[in-house]
Motif scaffolding. Structure first.
Motif, PDB file in Angstrom:
ATOM      1  N   ILE A 138       0.835  -1.210   0.000  1.00  0.00           N
ATOM      2  CA  ILE A 138       0.000   0.000   0.000  1.00  0.00           C
ATOM      3  C   ILE A 138       0.868   1.257   0.000  1.00  0.00           C
ATOM      4  O   ILE A 138       0.641   2.186  -0.787  1.00  0.00           O
ATOM      5  N   LEU A 139       1.862   1.279   0.872  1.00  0.00           N
ATOM      6  CA  LEU A 139       2.676   2.484   1.021  1.00  0.00           C
ATOM      7  C   LEU A 139       3.620   2.708  -0.159  1.00  0.00           C
ATOM      8  O   LEU A 139       3.797   3.837  -0.615  1.00  0.00           O
ATOM      9  N   TYR A 140       4.229   1.631  -0.679  1.00  0.00           N
ATOM     10  CA  TYR A 140       5.103   1.803  -1.845  1.00  0.00           C
ATOM     11  C   TYR A 140       4.304   2.196  -3.084  1.00  0.00           C
ATOM     12  O   TYR A 140       4.796   2.915  -3.945  1.00  0.00           O
ATOM     13  N   LYS A 141       3.063   1.719  -3.167  1.00  0.00           N
ATOM     14  CA  LYS A 141       2.215   2.085  -4.294  1.00  0.00           C
ATOM     15  C   LYS A 141       1.971   3.589  -4.313  1.00  0.00           C
ATOM     16  O   LYS A 141       1.999   4.223  -5.356  1.00  0.00           O
ATOM     17  N   LYS A 142       1.761   4.165  -3.141  1.00  0.00           N
ATOM     18  CA  LYS A 142       1.469   5.598  -3.063  1.00  0.00           C
ATOM     19  C   LYS A 142       2.735   6.449  -3.091  1.00  0.00           C
ATOM     20  O   LYS A 142       2.780   7.478  -3.766  1.00  0.00           O
TER      21      LYS A 142
END
Length: 151
Positions: A138-142
């Motif tokens: 989730i965090l790397y995607k954003k």
């Protein structure tokens, strides 16, 4: 650690939800570190008990045996066999004289308990790692390369 170039930085706004995910990842990371330390301590304790059990199995009941003291989570610290075939079994600050068979039973029980605890800790480590991997996605995607979630 290297600094990011202007092109590598993502200009993503950090929302309240993003901050909650980052905080959750951080908490999980701390729990994981604590569990890994506990796992290593329990594993070391189990090795000590395995060694102690092996020494007791090899014990000749006619000779004096001294097994070197070791640090123990369960405070089982030192066994000494005397001519009377009694062992001094340390539990906490007290020593109790027990026969060889009773000492072996107690050590086997502690080994069994430690094996169960190692399994539980290992399972918790797996669960936490899985949750951390979900948050990483989730965090790397954003945020892309502008956030570092590696140990």
């Amino acid at each position: 650690m290297k600094m990011l170039n202007q092109e590598e930085e993502a200009d993503a706004e950090v929302t309240w939800e993003d901050q909650q995910n980052i905080n959750a990842f951080s908490r999980l990371n701390m729990k994981l570190q604590n569990l890994e330390e506990a796992y290593e301590e329990k594993k070391k304790e189990k090795e000590y008990l395995d060694d102690l059990s092996s020494e007791l199995e090899l014990a000749d009941e006619d000779e004096l045996i001294k097994i070197q003291p070791f640090q123990s989570v369960f405070e089982i610290d030192k066994l000494t066999m005397y001519a009377s075939h009694q062992f001094r079994y340390r539990i906490g600050d007290a020593f109790v004289s027990l026969p060889l068979s009773t000492c072996q039973e107690r050590i086997e029980e502690e080994q069994s308990n430690l094996s169960d605890e190692l399994g539980q800790v290992s399972s918790r480590i797996g669960d936490i790692t899985e949750k951390m991997n979900q948050l990483k996605v989730i965090l790397y995607k954003k945020f892309g390369n502008s956030i570092n979630l590696e140990r």
